[in-house]
Design an enzyme around this catalytic site. Structure first.
Site, mmCIF file in Angstrom:
data_model
loop_
_atom_site.group_PDB
_atom_site.id
_atom_site.type_symbol
_atom_site.label_atom_id
_atom_site.label_comp_id
_atom_site.label_asym_id
_atom_site.label_seq_id
_atom_site.Cartn_x
_atom_site.Cartn_y
_atom_site.Cartn_z
ATOM 1 C CE LYS A 141 25.717 -9.465 -22.119
ATOM 2 N NZ LYS A 141 27.169 -9.631 -22.161
ATOM 3 C CG ASP A 181 27.909 -6.496 -23.531
ATOM 4 O OD1 ASP A 181 28.679 -7.452 -23.630
ATOM 5 O OD2 ASP A 181 27.194 -6.123 -24.493
HETATM 6 P P1 NDP Z 1 31.948 -0.840 -26.057
HETATM 7 O O1 NDP Z 1 30.656 -0.176 -25.889
HETATM 8 O O2 NDP Z 1 33.104 -0.444 -25.202
HETATM 9 O O3 NDP Z 1 32.432 -0.745 -27.583
HETATM 10 C C1 NDP Z 1 31.666 -1.221 -28.623
HETATM 11 C C2 NDP Z 1 32.342 -0.853 -29.928
HETATM 12 O O4 NDP Z 1 31.661 -1.466 -31.007
HETATM 13 C C3 NDP Z 1 32.315 0.641 -30.201
HETATM 14 O O5 NDP Z 1 33.416 0.990 -30.964
HETATM 15 C C4 NDP Z 1 31.015 0.784 -30.996
HETATM 16 O O6 NDP Z 1 30.983 1.942 -31.807
HETATM 17 C C5 NDP Z 1 31.053 -0.457 -31.850
HETATM 18 N N1 NDP Z 1 29.676 -0.871 -32.179
HETATM 19 C C6 NDP Z 1 28.638 -1.048 -31.337
HETATM 20 N N2 NDP Z 1 27.531 -1.407 -31.997
HETATM 21 C C7 NDP Z 1 27.879 -1.434 -33.287
HETATM 22 C C8 NDP Z 1 27.187 -1.713 -34.466
HETATM 23 N N3 NDP Z 1 25.872 -2.029 -34.465
HETATM 24 N N4 NDP Z 1 27.880 -1.665 -35.624
HETATM 25 C C9 NDP Z 1 29.209 -1.367 -35.635
HETATM 26 N N5 NDP Z 1 29.913 -1.076 -34.538
HETATM 27 C C10 NDP Z 1 29.266 -1.121 -33.395
HETATM 28 O O7 NDP Z 1 31.642 -2.419 -25.905
HETATM 29 P P2 NDP Z 1 32.650 -3.586 -25.603
HETATM 30 O O8 NDP Z 1 33.965 -3.324 -26.229
HETATM 31 O O9 NDP Z 1 32.580 -3.889 -24.165
HETATM 32 O O10 NDP Z 1 31.912 -4.801 -26.348
HETATM 33 C C11 NDP Z 1 32.189 -5.140 -27.712
HETATM 34 C C12 NDP Z 1 31.760 -6.579 -27.959
HETATM 35 O O11 NDP Z 1 32.468 -7.448 -27.067
HETATM 36 C C13 NDP Z 1 30.285 -6.876 -27.711
HETATM 37 O O12 NDP Z 1 29.858 -7.871 -28.598
HETATM 38 C C14 NDP Z 1 30.286 -7.436 -26.292
HETATM 39 O O13 NDP Z 1 29.167 -8.257 -26.040
HETATM 40 C C15 NDP Z 1 31.563 -8.248 -26.334
HETATM 41 N N6 NDP Z 1 32.142 -8.575 -25.033
HETATM 42 C C16 NDP Z 1 32.496 -7.606 -24.152
HETATM 43 C C17 NDP Z 1 33.067 -7.947 -22.949
HETATM 44 C C18 NDP Z 1 33.590 -6.919 -22.004
HETATM 45 O O14 NDP Z 1 34.250 -7.310 -21.043
HETATM 46 N N7 NDP Z 1 33.370 -5.643 -22.211
HETATM 47 C C19 NDP Z 1 33.231 -9.352 -22.550
HETATM 48 C C20 NDP Z 1 32.912 -10.300 -23.604
HETATM 49 C C21 NDP Z 1 32.361 -9.904 -24.773
HETATM 50 P P3 NDP Z 1 30.297 3.298 -31.270
HETATM 51 O O15 NDP Z 1 31.330 3.943 -30.410
HETATM 52 O O16 NDP Z 1 29.976 4.026 -32.502
HETATM 53 O O17 NDP Z 1 29.074 2.870 -30.523
#
Ligand code: NDP
Length: 461
Positions: A141, A181
């Protein structure tokens, strides 16, 4: 009365527990202040006690001591210049955790909260998750405390180029393959790949996954994590002769994982009534209009609060934790770590939640997980439920190696099969090791065994 056999089993469990607790103490001492890493280690270690009780040879080989110590951690300076000519310095990380079953594989996170603890918790989880997919990929990671939010495309490009100028020394299509991510989507992967290619003077498409479709990306990679989470929950429900049809669903986040979880849940006949970003959440009793969310988040990069401009009947509430007060049958936390605490879990249970599918990594605290398990809520833990993203990344690597591209339907069918297998492997491992229905334990054990067995035959490395 305790039989001789039961007494023996109890003794073996005691010895295994003592061993696991001892290694955990060392982890605490050696990684002080890294609370997220401690949390991930604790959850995994506790589930593995029955494995060590049945396989003392793993203890002798120091499997746990070795697997919890990253093979390599790289931290580096990332200097870049903003549009006004000001110099900024961020910190870059890559944790190469385990290469026992394949090249290190895991995403890059760009978010101001990124530090060694967060990258290590994600990297440690990734080892077992990647193993669960059945694909030949190790665990890693990386990321940076850079915040892409509010930056221009040119600022993001300059940052990505500076980040890759150092990272490229440590990655490669057969050594370490990063992906996206939080904060790293198609735009960032494009800039990172461009710089890697420029420095290496070679088109090594398999060095990064999540690439655009025009330059080596895989169809269905964008959808994979969200779709996969819903496929996993569907399998849990199917075992209870239930399904998504007609269910009310709450999804946190509105990023990559959340958007495609919403899409698949809708396709399966559920109604998703809420989603969020880091500022607040929206509630739409008619069901979220996903086209509006996609336009806001994927195209315009705006706040979720603006959803109500297009749908005035919907409500926007400032602050994201309150989303778990909305009554629902199925909750899919798809935003970030520790977003469901014990109190939120209790509210979800009181409101009758039937199933949880963790789209995000470690979104539930240890206490919240306990609440769900104690109340017989079907609980799909992150490393099983969100493994679809990395699984399709491995399929992207396979297509890159063969210089071919599969259709969307082919990749989606493989993703579906992988998620069904992950569910059954987790379920079977949980039953075999005495915790039926506990997919936390099952996923940890099923993921661990493959890595441990590979380590056993590779010598003390
Ligand atoms: P994105 O950056 O596309 O989206 C993240 C989302 O979560 C946004 O809506 C963001 O809001 C919100 N967010 C981020 N930080 C916080 C916080 N501290 N409190 C509340 N909301 C928050 O990321 P992903 O969708 O790719 O990832 C989301 C989760 O999924 C993570 O935990 C990641 O590790 C996990 N994941 C992702 C994978 C992937 O393929 N992308 C694979 C496996 C797991 P804002 O727009 O305001 O930042």
């Amino acid at each position: 009365m305790t039989t001789l056999l039961e007494k023996e089993v109890n003794e073996e469990m005691e010895i295994a527990k003592g061993y696991v607790d001892g290694v955990y103490e060392t982890v605490l001492k050696r990684n002080q202040g890294e609370s997220e890493f401690h949390q991930a280690v604790k959850e995994i270690f506790d589930s593995l006690v029955p494995v060590f009780a049945q396989h003392p040879e793993y203890m002798k080989a120091g499997i746990l001591e070795r697997i919890v110590e990253p093979e390599r951690i790289i931290t580096f300076r990332v200097p870049w210049v903003d549009d006004q000519g000001n110099v900024h310095v961020n910190r870059g990380f890559r944790v190469q955790f385990s290469s026992a079953i394949g090249p290190y594989k895991g995403g890059l996170r760009f978010h101001p909260s990124v530090n060694a603890s967060i990258i290590k918790f994600l990297g440690f989880e990734q080892i077992l998750k990647n193993s669960l997919t059945g694909q030949p990929i190790g665990g890693g990671k990386g990321g940076s405390d850079f915040d892409p939010k509010g930056k221009s495309d040119m600022e993001v490009m300059r940052f990505c180029q500076s980040f890759m100028t150092e990272l490229c020394k440590h990655i490669g299509q057969d050594t370490d393959v990063p992906a996206g991510d939080i904060g790293v989507g198609g735009r960032e992967i494009g800039y990172l790949f461009g710089q890697y290619k420029r420095i290496r003077n070679a088109y090594e498409a398999g060095v990064l996954t999540g690439k655009g479709l025009g330059y080596g990306g895989s169809l269905a990679r964008t959808e994979a994590t969200g779709y996969g989470t819903v496929y996993f929950v569907q399998e849990m429900l199917k075992d209870q002769e239930d399904s998504f049809a007609g269910k009310t669903v709450v999804v946190s986040g509105s990023g990559n994982v959340a958007i495609y979880a919403i899409e698949k849940a809708h396709q399966f006949g559920a109604k998703v009534v809420a989603c969020s970003d880091s500022n607040g959440y929206i509630y739409d009793e008619n069901g979220i209009n996903l086209e509006t969310v996609k336009q806001l988040k994927e195209v315009d990069r705006k706040r979720i609060s603006e959803y109500v401009n297009a749908h005035p009947h919907a409500q926007y509430v400032e602050g994201c934790a309150g989303i778990w007060n909305i009554p629902c049958d199925i909750a899919l936390p798809c935003a970030t770590q520790n977003e469901i605490d014990e109190a939120s879990a209790k509210v979800l249970v009181a409101n009758g939640v039937k199933a949880i599918g963790e789209g995000a990594n470690m979104p539930s605290t240890l206490e919240a997980i306990e609440v769900f398990l104690n109340n017989n809520v079907l609980f799909g833990p992150a490393k099983a439920a969100n493994a679809g993203g990395v699984a399709v990344s491995a399929l992207e690597m396979a297509q890159n190696s063969q210089r071919i591209a599969w259709t969307f339907e082919e990749v989606d069918a493989k993703l579906h099969d992988i998620m069904v297998n992950i569910y059954h492997n987790s379920k079977n491992a949980a039953e075999k090791y005495g915790c039926p229905g506990n997919f936390v334990v099952g996923a940890n054990i099923a993921g661990f065994l493959k890595v441990a067995n590979a380590m056993m035959v590779q010598g003390i490395v």
